[in-house]
Design a protein around this motif. Structure first.
Motif, short mmCIF file in Angstrom:
data_model
loop_
_atom_site.label_atom_id
_atom_site.label_comp_id
_atom_site.label_asym_id
_atom_site.label_seq_id
_atom_site.Cartn_x
_atom_site.Cartn_y
_atom_site.Cartn_z
N GLU A 126 5.59 3.79 8.89
CA GLU A 126 4.52 4.02 10.28
C GLU A 126 3.39 3.60 10.25
OE1 GLU A 126 5.74 3.81 13.64
OE2 GLU A 126 7.64 3.57 12.57
N GLU A 127 2.80 4.20 9.20
CA GLU A 127 1.12 3.63 9.01
C GLU A 127 1.16 2.40 8.65
OE1 GLU A 127 -0.47 7.86 7.25
OE2 GLU A 127 0.62 6.76 5.67
N LYS A 128 2.17 1.72 7.86
CA LYS A 128 2.01 0.55 7.68
C LYS A 128 1.95 -0.46 8.89
CE LYS A 128 3.64 0.74 2.65
NZ LYS A 128 4.71 0.49 1.91
N PHE A 129 3.17 0.00 9.72
CA PHE A 129 3.10 -0.94 10.95
C PHE A 129 2.02 -0.96 11.61
CE2 PHE A 129 8.12 -0.74 10.38
CZ PHE A 129 8.46 -2.04 10.62
N ALA A 130 1.36 0.45 11.68
CA ALA A 130 0.18 0.47 12.69
C ALA A 130 -0.96 -0.39 12.01
CB ALA A 130 -0.41 1.77 12.65
N GLU A 131 -1.15 -0.35 10.83
CA GLU A 131 -2.05 -1.48 9.92
C GLU A 131 -1.84 -2.69 10.15
OE1 GLU A 131 -5.55 -2.63 8.28
OE2 GLU A 131 -4.83 -0.46 9.03
N ILE A 132 -0.21 -3.14 10.17
CA ILE A 132 0.06 -4.30 10.19
C ILE A 132 -0.32 -5.06 11.43
CG2 ILE A 132 2.12 -5.82 10.69
CD1 ILE A 132 2.91 -4.59 8.14
N LYS A 133 -0.14 -4.05 12.59
CA LYS A 133 -0.47 -4.52 14.09
C LYS A 133 -1.83 -4.94 13.96
CE LYS A 133 -0.11 -3.22 18.89
NZ LYS A 133 -1.44 -3.86 19.07
N ASN A 134 -2.82 -4.10 13.52
CA ASN A 134 -4.36 -3.99 13.41
C ASN A 134 -4.64 -5.49 13.08
OD1 ASN A 134 -4.99 -1.79 14.46
ND2 ASN A 134 -4.97 -0.75 12.59
N VAL A 135 -3.87 -5.84 11.71
CA VAL A 135 -4.38 -7.10 10.97
C VAL A 135 -3.69 -8.28 12.00
CG1 VAL A 135 -3.50 -8.66 9.24
CG2 VAL A 135 -3.98 -6.13 8.78
N SER A 164 10.00 -8.20 6.41
CA SER A 164 11.25 -7.57 6.62
C SER A 164 11.70 -6.56 5.26
CB SER A 164 12.37 -8.63 6.53
OG SER A 164 12.54 -9.22 5.14
N LEU A 165 10.65 -6.21 4.31
CA LEU A 165 10.73 -5.20 3.33
C LEU A 165 10.51 -3.91 4.24
CD1 LEU A 165 8.89 -7.07 0.50
CD2 LEU A 165 11.10 -6.75 0.55
N LEU A 166 9.94 -3.95 5.31
CA LEU A 166 9.54 -2.66 6.07
C LEU A 166 10.74 -2.12 7.00
CD1 LEU A 166 5.93 -3.10 7.07
CD2 LEU A 166 6.81 -1.80 5.00
N ALA A 167 11.42 -3.08 7.51
CA ALA A 167 12.60 -2.89 8.57
C ALA A 167 13.54 -4.00 8.50
CB ALA A 167 11.63 -2.57 9.70
N PRO A 168 14.64 -3.75 9.13
CA PRO A 168 15.52 -4.93 9.44
C PRO A 168 14.92 -5.76 10.26
CG PRO A 168 16.68 -2.90 9.51
CD PRO A 168 15.33 -2.50 9.54
N GLU A 169 15.41 -6.99 10.40
CA GLU A 169 14.90 -7.97 11.28
C GLU A 169 14.60 -7.81 12.56
OE1 GLU A 169 15.49 -12.59 12.23
OE2 GLU A 169 16.38 -12.20 10.40
N GLU A 170 15.92 -7.16 13.27
CA GLU A 170 16.04 -6.57 14.66
C GLU A 170 15.00 -5.69 15.03
OE1 GLU A 170 17.79 -8.17 16.90
OE2 GLU A 170 18.33 -9.39 15.33
N GLU A 171 14.51 -4.69 13.98
CA GLU A 171 13.46 -3.89 14.36
C GLU A 171 12.19 -4.44 14.41
OE1 GLU A 171 11.05 -0.38 14.49
OE2 GLU A 171 13.14 -0.84 15.32
N LEU A 172 12.11 -5.34 13.41
CA LEU A 172 10.86 -6.44 13.53
C LEU A 172 10.72 -7.05 14.80
CD1 LEU A 172 10.66 -7.84 10.09
CD2 LEU A 172 9.14 -6.12 10.72
N ASN A 219 0.74 -1.16 -0.14
CA ASN A 219 0.04 0.01 -0.16
C ASN A 219 0.95 1.25 -0.09
OD1 ASN A 219 -1.97 1.83 0.53
ND2 ASN A 219 -3.07 0.17 1.65
N ASP A 220 0.18 2.35 -0.44
CA ASP A 220 1.02 3.55 -0.45
C ASP A 220 0.85 4.32 0.79
OD1 ASP A 220 2.34 5.61 -1.46
OD2 ASP A 220 0.78 6.71 -2.45
N MET A 221 1.53 4.07 1.91
CA MET A 221 1.50 4.77 3.09
C MET A 221 2.86 5.00 3.63
SD MET A 221 -1.31 2.51 5.46
CE MET A 221 -1.72 0.94 4.58
N THR A 222 3.06 5.41 4.73
CA THR A 222 4.33 5.45 5.10
C THR A 222 4.52 4.37 6.07
OG1 THR A 222 3.57 6.39 7.47
CG2 THR A 222 4.27 8.14 5.67
#
Length: 165
Positions: free
Chosen positions: A86-95, A139-147, A81-84
């Motif tokens: 942080e927005e993606k992380f928030a939506e992923i958390k919701n899912v 992991s496309l969103l952040a390095p594994e350690e951040e995930l 999706n075309d989001m930042t």
């Protein structure tokens, strides 16, 4: 009886047993459901259940694979999706929160499962591979350690760290 007819009958019986197992797992949880209960609820003998599945864990793994396949599709939509970020992380958390809430028995099973190493049956390897694919896409969103840091903060390190093994 032709080979095709036998295969169709086996698919039907497996699908029927999986549907009943899914309902029983949702109602009673992993520890509350057993093969005797499954056989009785599905109107099969226990021996017949074992013709189609080797164990309760195999059944749960197959149901996990089904649920995680759907989860993977939802997460891929978010990642693409075309989001930042942080927005993606928030939506992923919701899912993920929805998955944890609605499919708790499967989330708990995946968290408790050991990842496939060496010789393992097909359903164990398929589940392990699917978990790896989901984590790989994230992991496309952040390095594994951040995930890992975010995951552990959301769902607890002790319970979920096997997923990153």
């Amino acid at each position: 009886m032709s080979v095709e007819t036998k295969e169709a009958a086996a698919r039907y019986h497996r699908k029927t047993l999986l549907a009943v197992a899914d309902r029983l797992l949702t109602e009673h949880g992993y520890d509350g459901m057993n093969m005797n209960m499954l056989a009785k609820e599905a109107n099969y003998s226990k021996a017949t259940v074992y013709v189609y599945f080797e164990s309760k864990d195999e059944i749960v793994r197959l149901l996990c694979i089904e649920r995680l396949g759907l989860l993977k599709k939802e997460l891929a939509l978010v990642v693409g999706n075309d989001m930042t970020d942080e927005e993606k992380f928030a939506e992923i958390k919701n899912v993920l929160d929805e998955f944890v809430r609605d499919d708790r028995v499967y989330f708990d099973f995946v968290c408790a499962s050991e990842h496939a190493d060496g010789e393992v049956d097909g359903s164990r390897k398929a589940l392990s591979d699917l978990v790896g694919e989901i984590l790989g896409e994230l992991s496309l969103l952040a390095p594994e350690e951040e995930l890992k840091r975010r995951w552990y903060a959301y769902y607890g390190r002790v319970k979920t760290e096997r997923m990153f093994a």
